[in-house]
Write an enzyme that holds these catalytic residues in place. Sequence first.
Site, mmCIF file in Angstrom:
data_model
loop_
_atom_site.group_PDB
_atom_site.id
_atom_site.type_symbol
_atom_site.label_atom_id
_atom_site.label_comp_id
_atom_site.label_asym_id
_atom_site.label_seq_id
_atom_site.Cartn_x
_atom_site.Cartn_y
_atom_site.Cartn_z
ATOM 1 N N ARG A 132 0.841 -1.222 0.000
ATOM 2 C CA ARG A 132 0.000 0.000 0.000
ATOM 3 C C ARG A 132 0.864 1.255 0.000
ATOM 4 O O ARG A 132 0.528 2.253 -0.647
ATOM 5 C CB ARG A 132 -0.958 -0.012 1.199
ATOM 6 C CG ARG A 132 -1.989 1.114 1.125
ATOM 7 C CD ARG A 132 -3.075 0.972 2.172
ATOM 8 N NE ARG A 132 -2.555 1.087 3.525
ATOM 9 C CZ ARG A 132 -3.291 0.886 4.623
ATOM 10 N NH1 ARG A 132 -4.570 0.565 4.528
ATOM 11 N NH2 ARG A 132 -2.743 0.999 5.817
ATOM 12 N N LYS A 175 -2.685 7.156 1.368
ATOM 13 C CA LYS A 175 -2.448 7.388 2.794
ATOM 14 C C LYS A 175 -1.382 8.469 2.896
ATOM 15 O O LYS A 175 -0.213 8.207 3.155
ATOM 16 C CB LYS A 175 -2.006 6.076 3.450
ATOM 17 C CG LYS A 175 -2.491 5.962 4.870
ATOM 18 C CD LYS A 175 -2.368 4.566 5.389
ATOM 19 C CE LYS A 175 -2.271 4.544 6.886
ATOM 20 N NZ LYS A 175 -3.349 5.182 7.606
ATOM 21 N N GLU A 188 -16.320 6.250 5.757
ATOM 22 C CA GLU A 188 -15.550 5.550 6.794
ATOM 23 C C GLU A 188 -15.472 6.451 8.009
ATOM 24 O O GLU A 188 -16.149 7.484 8.062
ATOM 25 C CB GLU A 188 -14.145 5.201 6.282
ATOM 26 C CG GLU A 188 -13.326 6.414 5.874
ATOM 27 C CD GLU A 188 -11.896 6.083 5.455
ATOM 28 O OE1 GLU A 188 -11.400 4.992 5.772
ATOM 29 O OE2 GLU A 188 -11.264 6.945 4.822
HETATM 30 N N1 PXG Z 1 -9.317 4.679 7.306
HETATM 31 C C1 PXG Z 1 -8.420 5.664 7.519
HETATM 32 C C2 PXG Z 1 -8.716 7.039 7.055
HETATM 33 C C3 PXG Z 1 -7.209 5.373 8.178
HETATM 34 O O1 PXG Z 1 -6.299 6.334 8.383
HETATM 35 C C4 PXG Z 1 -7.933 3.065 8.382
HETATM 36 C C5 PXG Z 1 -9.096 3.407 7.703
HETATM 37 C C6 PXG Z 1 -7.730 1.631 8.759
HETATM 38 O O2 PXG Z 1 -6.821 1.038 7.862
HETATM 39 P P1 PXG Z 1 -5.904 -0.202 8.265
HETATM 40 O O3 PXG Z 1 -5.122 -0.499 7.040
HETATM 41 O O4 PXG Z 1 -5.049 0.257 9.405
HETATM 42 O O5 PXG Z 1 -6.821 -1.290 8.653
HETATM 43 C C7 PXG Z 1 -6.956 4.050 8.620
HETATM 44 C C8 PXG Z 1 -5.668 3.748 9.307
HETATM 45 C C9 PXG Z 1 -4.858 6.893 14.649
HETATM 46 C C10 PXG Z 1 -4.464 6.532 13.251
HETATM 47 O O6 PXG Z 1 -4.002 7.402 15.385
HETATM 48 C C11 PXG Z 1 -5.208 5.634 12.535
HETATM 49 C C12 PXG Z 1 -4.828 5.296 11.216
HETATM 50 C C13 PXG Z 1 -3.730 5.889 10.685
HETATM 51 C C14 PXG Z 1 -3.013 6.799 11.430
HETATM 52 C C15 PXG Z 1 -3.362 7.134 12.737
HETATM 53 O O7 PXG Z 1 -6.022 6.672 15.003
HETATM 54 N N2 PXG Z 1 -5.637 4.365 10.582
#
Ligand code: PXG
Length: 290
Positions: A50, A149, A182
């Site tokens: 990713r 991301k 989301e």
């Molecule tokens: N949506 C978004 C916008 C994210 O940033 C997820 C979904 C979940 O994705 P994964 O691949 O982790 O299952 C994310 C990722 C935090 C934090 O501190 C959370 C994310 C990234 C950076 C910080 O809550 N989540």
Amino acid sequence: MKIFIDGKYYDERAAKISVFDHGLLYGDGIFEGIRAYHGRVFKLKEHIDRLFYSAKAILLQIPMSPAQITRAVVEACRKNKIRDGYIRLVVTRGMGTLGLNPKSCKRPSVIIIADKIQLYPPGVYQRGLDIITVPTTRNLHSALNPAIKSLNYLNNILAKIEANNGGCEEAVMLNAEGFVAECTGDNLFIVKNGALFTPPLSAGALYGITRQTVIELAEESGLKVSEPNLTRYDLFNADECFLTGTGAEIVPVVKIDGRVIGTGKPGRVTRRLEDVYHALTKVSGEPIYK
Ligand code: PXG
């Protein structure tokens, strides 16, 4: 703590990036948040894939190969004696001039921070979250694709602030058409009549790695999973709701915009998925200590 920056390790206080880095000046860069469990880096290949997809989308040439980054992440964990932890992998556009043109940035920087994980308090998993829809909509994919991301998380941060102002920990973000996209840092699922539903990625969600893992685990356990556009009405009338993310894992949601979801307690399907997810984290991942 030893932090990796461009091939060298620095102590926490010496780990610094230039004020001319476009990651700081413009949010020009990308990142991944990765977990380690029981001495293994969970879903490392998926995170590195990713990262390279995000890089491709923003025309950023990562100065290391996927194999080199894989080795560096595992090494950073080893140097920090991590068995269970959280790894932040960041690639910035690098140092440039004050103008926003990335042409002035000669070399992207790669940063790896391997640290302890900060989880939601245990009560959140026991009782479930109370979340709200917020006014800030998810970025349009034609403007800044939510699949990237990127280091520019203002869209999500504004939504998080709005959730906090409303007394909640997390926000449901809708897209410009009003469909559920989301949450600010998690994907969203509902359970209705024994089947699982999550918004399609085209609705403005990140291609969540936990989302994909949960879809696979659900299908293996015989649950039907589909990805239709969802409205707030669908959420309100769900039997169960939960969020997924690397940091949060699987978090039950029991109230949305004042509507009680299902029984008002974390549901049976959510609990079963939490169990199979935790079981998977115990046995899978890239070994840190060989
Ligand atoms: N949506 C978004 C916008 C994210 O940033 C997820 C979904 C979940 O994705 P994964 O691949 O982790 O299952 C994310 C990722 C935090 C934090 O501190 C959370 C994310 C990234 C950076 C910080 O809550 N989540």
